[in-house]
Design a protein around this motif. Sequence first.
Motif, short mmCIF file in Angstrom:
data_model
loop_
_atom_site.label_atom_id
_atom_site.label_comp_id
_atom_site.label_asym_id
_atom_site.label_seq_id
_atom_site.Cartn_x
_atom_site.Cartn_y
_atom_site.Cartn_z
N ILE A 1 0.86 -1.19 0.00
CA ILE A 1 0.00 0.00 0.00
C ILE A 1 0.89 1.24 0.00
CG2 ILE A 1 -1.79 1.29 1.24
CD1 ILE A 1 -2.59 -1.41 2.57
N ASN A 2 0.78 2.04 -1.05
CA ASN A 2 1.59 3.26 -1.16
C ASN A 2 0.75 4.46 -0.76
OD1 ASN A 2 3.93 1.95 -2.13
ND2 ASN A 2 3.03 1.83 -4.17
N ILE A 3 1.26 5.28 0.14
CA ILE A 3 0.51 6.45 0.58
C ILE A 3 0.75 7.58 -0.41
CG2 ILE A 3 -0.04 8.05 2.45
CD1 ILE A 3 -0.73 5.07 2.98
N CYS A 4 -0.26 7.76 -1.25
CA CYS A 4 -0.19 8.78 -2.30
C CYS A 4 -0.72 10.10 -1.74
CB CYS A 4 -0.96 8.29 -3.53
SG CYS A 4 -0.25 6.81 -4.29
N SER A 5 -1.47 10.84 -2.54
CA SER A 5 -1.87 12.19 -2.10
C SER A 5 -2.85 12.78 -3.10
CB SER A 5 -0.61 13.07 -2.04
OG SER A 5 -0.94 14.44 -2.05
N MET A 6 -3.52 13.87 -2.66
CA MET A 6 -4.31 14.64 -3.63
C MET A 6 -3.38 15.08 -4.77
SD MET A 6 -6.99 14.56 -1.92
CE MET A 6 -7.93 15.38 -3.15
N PRO B 1 -4.79 10.19 0.85
CA PRO B 1 -5.49 10.95 1.89
C PRO B 1 -5.81 12.36 1.40
CG PRO B 1 -3.50 9.92 2.74
CD PRO B 1 -3.43 9.85 1.25
N GLY B 2 -6.90 12.90 1.89
CA GLY B 2 -7.17 14.32 1.64
C GLY B 2 -6.27 15.14 2.54
N TYR B 3 -6.81 16.20 3.09
CA TYR B 3 -5.99 17.02 3.99
C TYR B 3 -6.22 16.56 5.43
CZ TYR B 3 -4.10 19.87 0.35
OH TYR B 3 -3.37 20.29 -0.74
N ILE B 4 -5.13 16.05 6.02
CA ILE B 4 -5.19 15.41 7.33
C ILE B 4 -4.43 16.24 8.36
CG2 ILE B 4 -4.73 13.26 8.60
CD1 ILE B 4 -6.58 12.71 6.26
N GLU B 5 -4.95 16.33 9.54
CA GLU B 5 -4.31 17.13 10.60
C GLU B 5 -3.11 16.36 11.16
OE1 GLU B 5 -7.59 17.68 13.24
OE2 GLU B 5 -8.30 19.48 12.20
N THR B 6 -1.91 16.66 10.63
CA THR B 6 -0.69 16.04 11.15
C THR B 6 0.39 17.13 11.23
OG1 THR B 6 0.32 15.53 9.03
CG2 THR B 6 -1.23 13.89 9.91
N SER C 1 -13.42 24.90 2.40
CA SER C 1 -14.40 25.27 1.36
C SER C 1 -14.37 24.27 0.20
CB SER C 1 -14.10 26.68 0.82
OG SER C 1 -12.96 26.65 -0.02
N ARG C 2 -13.25 23.55 0.06
CA ARG C 2 -13.14 22.58 -1.04
C ARG C 2 -13.59 21.18 -0.63
NH1 ARG C 2 -10.02 22.57 -5.50
NH2 ARG C 2 -11.19 20.66 -5.80
N GLY D 1 -12.76 12.90 1.68
CA GLY D 1 -14.02 13.58 2.04
C GLY D 1 -14.74 14.14 0.83
N GLY D 2 -14.28 13.78 -0.38
CA GLY D 2 -14.98 14.23 -1.58
C GLY D 2 -14.33 15.41 -2.29
N ILE D 3 -13.11 15.81 -1.84
CA ILE D 3 -12.47 16.98 -2.46
C ILE D 3 -12.34 16.82 -3.96
CG2 ILE D 3 -10.32 18.32 -2.62
CD1 ILE D 3 -9.82 17.81 0.31
N LEU D 4 -11.89 15.65 -4.42
CA LEU D 4 -11.64 15.47 -5.86
C LEU D 4 -12.93 15.50 -6.68
CD1 LEU D 4 -8.82 12.76 -5.99
CD2 LEU D 4 -8.65 15.16 -6.64
N ALA D 5 -14.09 15.32 -5.97
CA ALA D 5 -15.38 15.27 -6.69
C ALA D 5 -16.05 16.65 -6.72
CB ALA D 5 -16.30 14.26 -6.00
#
Length: 270
Positions: A146-151, A193-198, A222-223, A259-263
């Motif tokens: 499993i590779n942790i990609c990104s938006m 992952p979308g935008y994660i609090e880290t 907003s996105r 959370g649906g950002i890409l949609a």
Amino acid sequence: MTQTFDMNSFSLNGKIALITGASYGIGFSLATGFAKAGATIVFNDINQNLVNKGIEAYKEIGITAHGYVCDVTDEKAVQTMIQDIEKNIGAVDILVNNAGIIKRVPMHEMNVEDFRKVIDIDLNAPFIMAKAVIPSMIKKRQGKIINICSMMSELGRETVSAYAAAKGGLKMLTKNIASEYGHHNIQCNGIGPGYIETIQTAPLREKQADGSRHPFDQFIVSRTPANRWRCADDLMGPAVFLASDASNFVNGHILYVDGGILAYIGKQPE
Ligand code: NAP
Ligand code: GCO
């Protein structure tokens, strides 16, 4: 081959999971989810201090994790770590390429050493790690990578040219590993992952001098259809799914947990 599906398909009992860069952050959450599903947890980080802190943090939540100091960009060190894991714990069933960095600099101001460092950790290291565990997965005729990609595997934005190039490449490395090793019953997928609090995104959420929210924080909210950032724990379920037998016919897929950002085109400014 007929399989009778049952909820045990989501179990990781008896599996050995190696998560890179998992002393804290997203990697720590993924490892916690795997442990809840029954896996034995092995993780590495860049120095002994971080590994020790990670082992303590896992212990505090009842997880006995095996920690290794290893720079994932160092192929010899990675091969030594994998040999030690296979000798003392067992062959890696699940590899999560989580370790990663970002450097936010306008591209025309970025020095090439920094660009190369991001590519090295975020793209070359997943290649090194996958190359080290695949031989044993072939012998066992099963494995999960499993590779942790990104938006940023799909979208660009100002100041993240190296990171987007690396994560875009990681998306295609994921698809290529899936293509090349699928016939060994090895599945390779990504999580975006979308935008994660880290810690990595903390600069994007810093309160402004007047106490208001960071402009980027407001922009991401907003996105996002759910109007909020998410925490790393939201990635546990998707990761357990991709690490388990329940996803044995899912291969070369990037599962965006955003959370649906890409949609979503984004909320109209008020
Ligand atoms: P993080 O909090 O910065 O954690 C990254 C971990 O990787 C740290 O423990 C770091 O150690 C370790 N690491 C860095 N370079 C390494 C190396 N050469 N060898 C071994 N370990 C190394 O990041 P995060 O937010 O949890 O992100 C984890 C992954 O998710 C990254 O791949 C990131 O690109 C990706 N991601 C994050 C988000 C987000 O919103 N946070 C969203 C999408 C994707 P140090 O502490 O020494 O740096
Ligand atoms: C940034 C952020 C993002 C997130 C993540 C989004 O500067 O835009 O750091 O890159 O870390 O990758 O999926």
